[in-house]
Design a protein around this motif. Structure first.
Motif, PDB file in Angstrom:
ATOM      1  N   UNK A  19       0.833  -1.213   0.000  1.00  0.00           N
ATOM      2  CA  UNK A  19       0.000   0.000   0.000  1.00  0.00           C
ATOM      3  C   UNK A  19       0.861   1.254   0.000  1.00  0.00           C
ATOM      4  N   UNK A  20       1.940   1.264   0.787  1.00  0.00           N
ATOM      5  CA  UNK A  20       2.819   2.435   0.812  1.00  0.00           C
ATOM      6  C   UNK A  20       3.519   2.624  -0.526  1.00  0.00           C
ATOM      7  N   UNK A  21       3.921   1.536  -1.178  1.00  0.00           N
ATOM      8  CA  UNK A  21       4.528   1.646  -2.507  1.00  0.00           C
ATOM      9  C   UNK A  21       3.513   2.151  -3.533  1.00  0.00           C
ATOM     10  N   UNK A  26       1.315   6.678  -6.698  1.00  0.00           N
ATOM     11  CA  UNK A  26       0.222   7.625  -6.942  1.00  0.00           C
ATOM     12  C   UNK A  26       0.679   9.056  -6.720  1.00  0.00           C
ATOM     13  N   UNK A  27       1.533   9.256  -5.736  1.00  0.00           N
ATOM     14  CA  UNK A  27       2.076  10.587  -5.488  1.00  0.00           C
ATOM     15  C   UNK A  27       2.956  11.043  -6.651  1.00  0.00           C
ATOM     16  N   UNK A  47      -0.651  11.836   1.535  1.00  0.00           N
ATOM     17  CA  UNK A  47       0.181  11.904   2.741  1.00  0.00           C
ATOM     18  C   UNK A  47      -0.606  11.491   3.983  1.00  0.00           C
ATOM     19  N   UNK A  48      -1.879  11.862   4.044  1.00  0.00           N
ATOM     20  CA  UNK A  48      -2.703  11.478   5.190  1.00  0.00           C
ATOM     21  C   UNK A  48      -2.916   9.959   5.225  1.00  0.00           C
ATOM     22  N   UNK A  49      -3.113   9.363   4.057  1.00  0.00           N
ATOM     23  CA  UNK A  49      -3.254   7.903   4.012  1.00  0.00           C
ATOM     24  C   UNK A  49      -1.974   7.201   4.445  1.00  0.00           C
ATOM     25  N   UNK A  54       1.041   4.230   8.802  1.00  0.00           N
ATOM     26  CA  UNK A  54       2.160   4.189   9.751  1.00  0.00           C
ATOM     27  C   UNK A  54       1.658   4.254  11.188  1.00  0.00           C
ATOM     28  N   UNK A  55       0.696   5.121  11.452  1.00  0.00           N
ATOM     29  CA  UNK A  55       0.170   5.255  12.814  1.00  0.00           C
ATOM     30  C   UNK A  55      -0.504   3.979  13.301  1.00  0.00           C
TER      31      UNK A  55
END
Length: 105
Positions: A19-21, A26-27, A47-49, A54-55
């Motif tokens: 998901x982060x990749x 997408x960014x 960035x919020x996603x 991470x949180x």
């Protein structure tokens, strides 16, 4: 940690990594789109996603106690307050051009 719990945790980490990749891609793709002010909105949403992943997963807020969740909420509220006040200051400040200084000759 037993084998089933380890496999579940490893699967969650793998899904978070994917998901982060995907969000990084997408960014990158969004930076090439001519969306005007939409680029800022898209970038902040991505960035919020990323921060949410991470949180929840890496910082363990999903399993944290009430005090830790409360501290995280207060931190987010303080950050939002500071960003809001800074935005109001920036929006209402007079934009005077810099004074021109001629050459010293």
């Amino acid at each position: 940690m037993n084998d089933v719990a380890f496999r579940r945790h490893a699967r969650h980490l793998l899904l978070a990594w994917i998901a982060l990749l995907a969000l990084m891609g997408a960014s990158l793709a969004g930076s090439y789109l001519p969306l005007g002010a939409g680029n800022l909105v898209l970038g902040l949403a991505i960035a919020a996603l990323k921060a949410g992943i991470v949180l929840v997963l890496f910082m363990g807020l999903a399993r944290a106690g009430v005090a830790v969740r409360l501290a995280a909420g207060v931190a987010v509220a303080t950050l939002a307050l500071l960003l809001g006040l800074s935005s109001v200051d920036f929006a209402t400040r007079a934009q005077a051009p810099a004074a021109y200084q001629g050459s010293a000759r």
